[in-house]
Design a protein around this motif. Structure first.
Motif, PDB file in Angstrom:
ATOM      1  N   ARG A   1      24.068 -12.204  13.360  1.00  0.00           N
ATOM      2  CA  ARG A   1      23.739 -10.930  12.741  1.00  0.00           C
ATOM      3  C   ARG A   1      24.840  -9.916  13.046  1.00  0.00           C
ATOM      4  O   ARG A   1      25.487 -10.013  14.103  1.00  0.00           O
ATOM      5  N   SER A   7      25.766  -5.638  11.445  1.00  0.00           N
ATOM      6  CA  SER A   7      25.625  -4.737  10.295  1.00  0.00           C
ATOM      7  C   SER A   7      26.919  -4.016   9.961  1.00  0.00           C
ATOM      8  O   SER A   7      27.629  -3.521  10.845  1.00  0.00           O
ATOM      9  N   LYS A  57      25.159   1.040   8.223  1.00  0.00           N
ATOM     10  CA  LYS A  57      24.253   1.426   9.308  1.00  0.00           C
ATOM     11  C   LYS A  57      23.331   2.581   8.921  1.00  0.00           C
ATOM     12  O   LYS A  57      23.806   3.658   8.558  1.00  0.00           O
ATOM     13  N   GLU A 107      22.789  -6.154   6.928  1.00  0.00           N
ATOM     14  CA  GLU A 107      21.838  -5.248   6.252  1.00  0.00           C
ATOM     15  C   GLU A 107      22.431  -4.664   4.972  1.00  0.00           C
ATOM     16  O   GLU A 107      23.623  -4.370   4.907  1.00  0.00           O
ATOM     17  N   ARG A 141      19.618  -8.424   4.779  1.00  0.00           N
ATOM     18  CA  ARG A 141      18.483  -7.848   5.514  1.00  0.00           C
ATOM     19  C   ARG A 141      18.125  -6.473   4.950  1.00  0.00           C
ATOM     20  O   ARG A 141      19.016  -5.674   4.665  1.00  0.00           O
ATOM     21  N   GLY A 175      16.398  -3.169   6.161  1.00  0.00           N
ATOM     22  CA  GLY A 175      16.005  -2.538   7.415  1.00  0.00           C
ATOM     23  C   GLY A 175      14.663  -1.833   7.281  1.00  0.00           C
ATOM     24  O   GLY A 175      14.162  -1.596   6.173  1.00  0.00           O
ATOM     25  N   ALA A 176      14.093  -1.511   8.444  1.00  0.00           N
ATOM     26  CA  ALA A 176      12.772  -0.881   8.492  1.00  0.00           C
ATOM     27  C   ALA A 176      12.708   0.377   7.611  1.00  0.00           C
ATOM     28  O   ALA A 176      11.710   0.618   6.924  1.00  0.00           O
ATOM     29  N   ARG A 177      13.787   1.151   7.635  1.00  0.00           N
ATOM     30  CA  ARG A 177      13.777   2.417   6.890  1.00  0.00           C
ATOM     31  C   ARG A 177      13.794   2.226   5.384  1.00  0.00           C
ATOM     32  O   ARG A 177      13.571   3.164   4.623  1.00  0.00           O
ATOM     33  N   LYS A 197      12.398  -6.375   6.850  1.00  0.00           N
ATOM     34  CA  LYS A 197      11.802  -5.832   8.067  1.00  0.00           C
ATOM     35  C   LYS A 197      10.626  -4.924   7.749  1.00  0.00           C
ATOM     36  O   LYS A 197      10.629  -4.236   6.721  1.00  0.00           O
ATOM     37  N   ARG A 222       9.348  -5.792  13.654  1.00  0.00           N
ATOM     38  CA  ARG A 222      10.358  -5.186  14.530  1.00  0.00           C
ATOM     39  C   ARG A 222       9.798  -3.991  15.323  1.00  0.00           C
ATOM     40  O   ARG A 222      10.539  -3.149  15.796  1.00  0.00           O
ATOM     41  N   HIS A 230      14.843  -4.081  18.465  1.00  0.00           N
ATOM     42  CA  HIS A 230      14.510  -2.751  17.954  1.00  0.00           C
ATOM     43  C   HIS A 230      13.101  -2.343  18.347  1.00  0.00           C
ATOM     44  O   HIS A 230      12.766  -1.163  18.324  1.00  0.00           O
ATOM     45  N   GLU A 262      19.726  -8.651  19.314  1.00  0.00           N
ATOM     46  CA  GLU A 262      21.033  -8.008  19.451  1.00  0.00           C
ATOM     47  C   GLU A 262      21.685  -8.399  20.782  1.00  0.00           C
ATOM     48  O   GLU A 262      21.056  -8.326  21.847  1.00  0.00           O
TER      49      GLU A 262
HETATM   50  C1  PEP Z   1      19.052  -3.437  12.677  1.00  0.00           C
HETATM   51  O1  PEP Z   1      18.529  -4.564  12.696  1.00  0.00           O
HETATM   52  O2  PEP Z   1      20.248  -3.252  12.913  1.00  0.00           O
HETATM   53  C2  PEP Z   1      18.214  -2.238  12.418  1.00  0.00           C
HETATM   54  C3  PEP Z   1      18.762  -1.081  12.062  1.00  0.00           C
HETATM   55  O3  PEP Z   1      16.907  -2.445  12.622  1.00  0.00           O
HETATM   56  P1  PEP Z   1      15.626  -1.668  12.015  1.00  0.00           P
HETATM   57  O4  PEP Z   1      15.869  -1.560  10.534  1.00  0.00           O
HETATM   58  O5  PEP Z   1      14.502  -2.585  12.367  1.00  0.00           O
HETATM   59  O6  PEP Z   1      15.546  -0.362  12.716  1.00  0.00           O
END
Ligand code: PEP
Ligand code: MN
Length: 338
Positions: A126, A128, A131, A164, A182, A184-186, A207, A237, A272, A298
């Motif tokens: 993994r 990213s 970010k 991501e 990926r 991400g959560a957001r 996520k 996560r 996370h 990570e």
């Molecule tokens: C990530 O995996 O780098 C990350 C930003 O995680 P999350 O989206 O779960 O906060």
């Protein structure tokens, strides 16, 4: 509605049936099993439609589905979906560890990370390039330059790579450079992004949003499936709760219930959830015990110098130790560490 076909139905019969479904303005999604094919039919289904398809000669049975998530549900899709990432299978009982740094920071850092991951037997790394940072003043990632470095990692080490995507425009570009994309959560409910990911043929790790219910999470997966990509891996996560002792609260129960509710593989990101490296090992073990198909961890060659998430990144020797500890745990649970 789900149409379960009789065993060993010919391709021509399936083709004719699919054409009839489309004629009615409905959307067929085929799932080819070892023995029989199942067709999920999406759209407005009336009793007349159910009856008309029940009498087709190649059809064994027709069932209506009442759940809002029709494609992700295990209700009528009992076999767990195995998502293939290159030659790695996620969802087949093995526990797959995806590991690497939070971000791609420089060529030197990512190559050093890759050498370490490779040596530890990690098959998917993994890292990213784009970010999602809470502050606009924090490191925002290397962007496309970072993706090019990931491709270099792949060429040099033979490892598969994961990254991501945050923006619809990044999807085709990232799909060109990496093996797994990926969300991400957001961005779990960035529906335009989900739709775009439905159109590619690369696996997607989705996520869970930090304030998303399980239903909302599964419905987000449904978007990707509905738009045509069946290779979705769910990732718990951690969610935001009243607790402040760690970054988020890892919802271990989510793993167990998602494995029941859906046929999709479920992995866990303890990093996370924890926000602290000393919690990664216990949370990883809890995740596997709850039935997770893999972990997303990570790790950084030099966590103190990391440009993002250093506090939760494992030192290389800690990752080595964790892998060593996970092996007998997996075996005790009748699983293997992939
Ligand atoms: C990530 O995996 O780098 C990350 C930003 O995680 P999350 O989206 O779960 O906060
Ligand atoms: Mn991170």
């Amino acid at each position: 509605m789900i149409i379960v076909l009789k065993p060993n139905v010919s391709k021509e019969e399936i083709h004719n049936l699919v054409a009839r479904i489309k004629e009615k303005g409905l959307k067929p999604v085929e799932f080819e099993g070892d023995e029989r094919t199942v067709i999920h039919v999406l759209g407005s289904v009336t009793d007349d439609i159910v009856n008309s398809f029940s009498s087709v000669s190649c059809v064994e049975k027709v069932m209506r589905i009442l759940k809002p998530f029709k494609l992700a549900s295990r209700e009528n899709h009992s076999a767990t979906t195995v998502v293939k990432v290159g030659d790695v299978s996620i969802g087949n009982g093995e526990v797959v560890v995806i590991a690497g740094p939070c971000s791609i920071e420089s060529e030197e850092q990512i190559m050093e990370s890759a050498e370490i991951m490779k040596k530890l037997g990690i098959k998917i790394m993994r890292a990213s390039a784009f970010k999602p940072r809470t502050s606009p003043y924090d490191f925002q990632g290397m962007g496309i330059k970072g993706l090019k470095l990931l491709k270099k990692v792949k060429e040099k080490t033979g490892m598969l790579v994961e990254t991501e995507v945050m923006d619809v425009r990044d999807v085709p570009i990232a799909a060109e450079y990496v093996d797994v994309l990926r969300v991400g959560a957001r961005n779990m409910q960035n529906f335009d992004l989900l739709k775009e990911l439905g159109k590619i043929n690369k696996p997607v790790i989705l996520k869970r949003g930090m304030a998303a219910t399980i239903n909302e999470f599964v419905m987000a997966a449904e978007y990707i499936l509905f738009h045509g990509n069946k290779n979705v891996i769910l990732c718990e996560r951690g969610i935001r709760t009243f607790e402040t002792a760690y970054r988020n609260t890892l919802d271990v129960g989510a793993v167990a219930i998602l494995k029941n509710m859906t046929h999709l593989p479920v992995i866990v990101d303890p990093s996370h959830a924890a926000g602290k490296r000393e919690l990664i090992a216990p949370l990883s073990k809890a995740a596997i015990a709850a039935g997770a198909d893999g972990l997303l961890i990570e790790a950084h060659p030099n966590p103190e110098k990391a440009l993002s998430d250093g506090a939760q990144s494992l030192y290389p020797e800690q990752l080595a130790q964790l892998l060593k500890e996970l092996k007998p745990l997996c075996e005790a649970l009748g699983r293997t560490l992939g």
